[in-house]
Design an enzyme around this catalytic site. Structure first.
Site, PDB file in Angstrom:
ATOM      1  N   GLU A  68      28.235  36.767  32.528  1.00  0.00           N
ATOM      2  CA  GLU A  68      29.048  35.450  32.652  1.00  0.00           C
ATOM      3  C   GLU A  68      28.980  34.706  34.013  1.00  0.00           C
ATOM      4  O   GLU A  68      28.761  35.125  34.857  1.00  0.00           O
ATOM      5  CB  GLU A  68      30.978  35.978  32.590  1.00  0.00           C
ATOM      6  CG  GLU A  68      31.845  34.949  32.880  1.00  0.00           C
ATOM      7  CD  GLU A  68      31.604  33.597  31.671  1.00  0.00           C
ATOM      8  OE1 GLU A  68      31.017  33.971  30.638  1.00  0.00           O
ATOM      9  OE2 GLU A  68      32.398  32.801  31.851  1.00  0.00           O
ATOM     10  N   ASP A 113      32.768  39.696  36.072  1.00  0.00           N
ATOM     11  CA  ASP A 113      33.774  39.783  37.516  1.00  0.00           C
ATOM     12  C   ASP A 113      34.994  40.969  37.310  1.00  0.00           C
ATOM     13  O   ASP A 113      35.509  41.094  36.109  1.00  0.00           O
ATOM     14  CB  ASP A 113      34.044  38.411  37.957  1.00  0.00           C
ATOM     15  CG  ASP A 113      33.179  37.647  38.486  1.00  0.00           C
ATOM     16  OD1 ASP A 113      32.181  38.409  38.763  1.00  0.00           O
ATOM     17  OD2 ASP A 113      33.318  36.531  38.260  1.00  0.00           O
ATOM     18  N   ASP A 123      37.835  40.496  37.590  1.00  0.00           N
ATOM     19  CA  ASP A 123      39.130  39.806  37.705  1.00  0.00           C
ATOM     20  C   ASP A 123      39.884  39.669  36.294  1.00  0.00           C
ATOM     21  O   ASP A 123      39.078  39.823  35.253  1.00  0.00           O
ATOM     22  CB  ASP A 123      38.842  38.488  38.685  1.00  0.00           C
ATOM     23  CG  ASP A 123      37.923  37.564  37.667  1.00  0.00           C
ATOM     24  OD1 ASP A 123      37.506  37.640  36.552  1.00  0.00           O
ATOM     25  OD2 ASP A 123      37.461  36.598  38.517  1.00  0.00           O
ATOM     26  N   ASP A 131      39.826  36.778  34.362  1.00  0.00           N
ATOM     27  CA  ASP A 131      38.776  36.178  33.338  1.00  0.00           C
ATOM     28  C   ASP A 131      37.505  37.235  32.842  1.00  0.00           C
ATOM     29  O   ASP A 131      37.286  37.216  31.896  1.00  0.00           O
ATOM     30  CB  ASP A 131      37.950  35.074  34.110  1.00  0.00           C
ATOM     31  CG  ASP A 131      38.913  33.844  34.345  1.00  0.00           C
ATOM     32  OD1 ASP A 131      39.966  33.821  33.630  1.00  0.00           O
ATOM     33  OD2 ASP A 131      38.476  32.813  35.042  1.00  0.00           O
TER      34      ASP A 131
END
Ligand code: TTJ
Length: 644
Positions: free
Chosen positions: A437, A510, A512, A514
């Site tokens: 991503e 990541d 996180d 998202d």
């Protein structure tokens, strides 16, 4: 064994041959635990609980036990307690030992005393209490026989005392308390939700058996979890549970069952307004994730019944082609549960039922009884046929869309997506594709990779809501189309796992919120449209580090919060750099920490992981407001829960 030998055994049971064999038996379990419980990872750790609980379930099925209690103690030891007749304490003729001692020290003795019923053969299933004993730092058993309380304790399979009476009682039942051995298991922490899922499944499969799960470890707020699992409706309630976050399109769960030739079969099903099929099958209460004869029998009968009905009542034209199997299973939630003497478990993970008799029994049952149901409930029948015919039209449209895309990409001159940085090797033994991503992380990955074996595909564009998509939409989606063409094996019913262009499909996003959403979406997509990719173990999650600790020439990458403490002990006064995203790492760092096959840590995605992703996706993207509100509330301060 002869009379003579038997008396010898009971005179001197410490040194006789069978006793030595016993010791060698449990020694073998400790030497090669994987052979008996599959692995010594977290999965094996949880398997110990199922092995013990199985014995109590047998007692419940025999009709002598109504309640089973499973407790995770504060120190991650486990207590399993039932109110059955109690394991027999009398001396067993063949060994000269109390029967209970045989249960816990003789390999494969199992707990199948006289209970009869359906014995399980092959695989890792039903290896028994002695294996748990061998792999436990200690194990204690209390037996209440209505008069006395009997007690025995073992350490790593060796008994510490002879079976002894330690008190009086007026109740009956068995309690086993064990602590998995830290010398054996890599992970010693029990996951409440993992046990809950499995025990709930067992409670559904064994209607009327009450299983209570308790956690004696307080959570962050000082609370203790507990669940009372009791389902009078059995697999009918299981199907309602499968549909709990979806909209059913007919009110009642359909249920059929039969008993024949020493076999039992029961099926419960209900259609919902989604486009996915959710069939779970079981043989002798074991989840047959690889399917088998019972599933094949069901699928072929379902296709036939719906086609015959639609033709009989002129819902299809004579010239129309038949509904395909997939058409008849769109939006289907279904539980198949069969019992068979001497079940044969085949397949890679020994979870595929092989007994051919089951195909015939299930096929005949569904042909007769589902037809009967449809004749008696024409309104429900019409809803189901309409759903399958809509699915059929959508599938035809998807085929056209697919042919269009093929033509277009052929005109473009190359079938591979423009953003793909391909690898040079074609050998799927070694090739991998990183789905990344973000363009900056994609750039670093392209520079840092080993270009012989590692391909990089950066994702861009708006994500598709897979929940509301049929295969035709997926084929024209700008974000997922490159994933499909790069993997190169088609999707849906056309997906052919032998055509994949890379042996490993690695999702790199990541750590996180998202990133977690992207992982959930991609896994849901693979689960629904390329399921064999997951079933055959081709999908992985990259694990980028959370921190870099460095001072002078010393540096260390850190992947978990716990590791951070250790790293700071190794590098005192080290500077801690927190990685907020993959984009913050330069190509060399990304290679060293996340991509180098020699050093990286990756998580292989299994079907349970993917199913969980699919469930989260359904909750987040579906129409039902209440489950979504609950989910977001439960996970508001802990985004990690979005992940698997
Ligand atoms: C077998 O037939 C005679 C009467 O007792 C039957 C029996 O063994 N029942 C039984 C075993 N109930 N519960 C168990 C059992 C429970 C636990 C928690 C662990 C083990 C190994 C067995």
């Amino acid at each position: 064994m002869t009379e003579e030998r038997m008396s010898k055994v009971s005179e001197d049971n410490n040194y006789d041959e069978s006793q030595i064999q016993v010791l060698e038996g449990l020694e073998a379990v400790r030497k090669r635990p994987g052979m008996y419980i599959g692995s010594t990872s977290s999965r094996g750790l949880h398997h110990l609980v199922y092995e013990i609980v199985d014995n109590s379930i047998d007692e419940a099925l025999a009709g002598f036990c109504t309640k089973i209690e499973v407790t995770i103690e504060e120190d991650n030891s486990i207590t399993v307690s039932d109110n059955g007749r109690g394991i027999p304490t009398g001396i067993q003729a063949q060994t000269g030992l109390p029967a209970v001692e045989v249960v816990f020290t003789v390999l494969h003795a199992g707990g199948k005393f006289g209970g009869g019923g359906y014995k399980v053969s092959g695989g890792l299933h039903g290896v028994g209490a002695s294996v748990v004993n061998a792999l436990s730092e200690y194990l204690e058993v209390h037996i209440h026989d209505g008069k006395n309380v009997h007690y025995q304790k073992y350490e790593r399979g060796d008994k510490l005392n002879e079976l002894k009476i330690i008190g009086e009682t007026d109740r009956t039942g068995t309690t086993v308390h064990f602590k998995p051995d830290y010398e054996i298991f890599e992970d010693l922490i029990y996951d409440y939700d993992v046990l809950l899922t499995r025990l709930r499944e067992q409670a559904f499969l064994n209607a009327g058996v009450r299983i209570v799960l308790k956690d004696n470890r307080p959570d962050a707020k000082g609370n203790y979890r507990t669940d009372d699992l009791y389902y009078e409706g059995g697999i009918k309630e299981f199907v309602k549970y499968l549909n709990r976050n979806k909209e059913a399109i007919h009110p009642e769960v359909i249920y059929v069952s039969t008993v024949r030739e020493d076999c039992e079969a029961e099926i419960a099903l209900q259609y919902n307004d989604s486009y996915t099929e959710d069939i779970e099958s079981f043989a002798n209460n074991i989840n047959t994730t690889e399917g088998g004869t019972h599933e094949t029998g069901f699928k072929s009968a379902l296709t036939k019944v719906l086609n015959d009905y639609a033709r009989k009542y002129k819902m299809m034209k004579d010239s129309d082609k038949n509904l395909s199997g997939e058409d008849t299973r769109e939006g289907l939630a279904c539980i198949i549960s069969v019992k068979v003497k001497e079940a044969q478990f085949e397949g890679q993970t020994k979870t595929k039922l092989g007994n051919s008799v089951m195909r015939t029994i299930v096929e005949k049952m569904v042909n007769e009884k589902l037809t009967e149901f449809m004749e008696e409930n024409p309104a429900v029948a019409k809803i189901i046929i309409d759903k399958a015919m809509t699915a059929n039209r959508a599938r035809e449209a998807a085929k056209r869309a697919r042919e269009n895309t093929r033509r277009k990409t052929a005109l473009d001159g190359g079938a591979l997506p423009g953003k793909l940085a391909d690898c040079s090797s074609k050998d799927t033994e070694y090739t991998e594709i990183y789905i990344v991503e973000g363009d900056s992380a994609g750039g670093s990955a392209k520079e840092g990779r080993d270009r012989r074996y590692q391909a990089i595909l950066p994702l861009w564009g708006k994500m598709l809501n897979v929940e509301k998509s049929r295969a035709d939409k997926v084929y024209t989606n700008e974000k997922l189309l490159p994933v499909i063409t790069a993997i190169g094996a088609g999707i849906g019913e056309d997906f052919d796992v032998v055509k994949i262009r890379y042996g490993k499909v690695i999702i790199m996003a990541d750590a996180d919120v998202d990133g977690s959403h992207i992982r959930t979406l991609l896994l849901t997509f693979f689960f629904r449209f390329m399921r064999p990719l997951i079933e055959n173990g081709h999908v992985f999650l990259a694990q980028p580090p959370l921190y870099r600790v460095h001072k002078g020439k010393k540096q260390k990458y850190v992947y978990t919060e716990e590791e951070l403490k250790v790293a700071l002990e190794e590098i005192p006064d080290g500077k801690v750099q927190r990685y907020k995203g993959l984009g913050e790492m330069n190509p060399t760092q990304l290679w060293e920490t996340t991509m180098d096959p020699e050093l990286r840590v990756m998580k292989r995605v299994d079907m349970e992981d993917a199913r969980r992703a699919d469930e989260i996706f359904t909750i987040l993207m579906g129409d039902k407001v209440e489950p979504r509100r609950e989910f977001i509330e439960e996970n508001s301060n802990n985004f990690v829960n979005l992940d698997i």
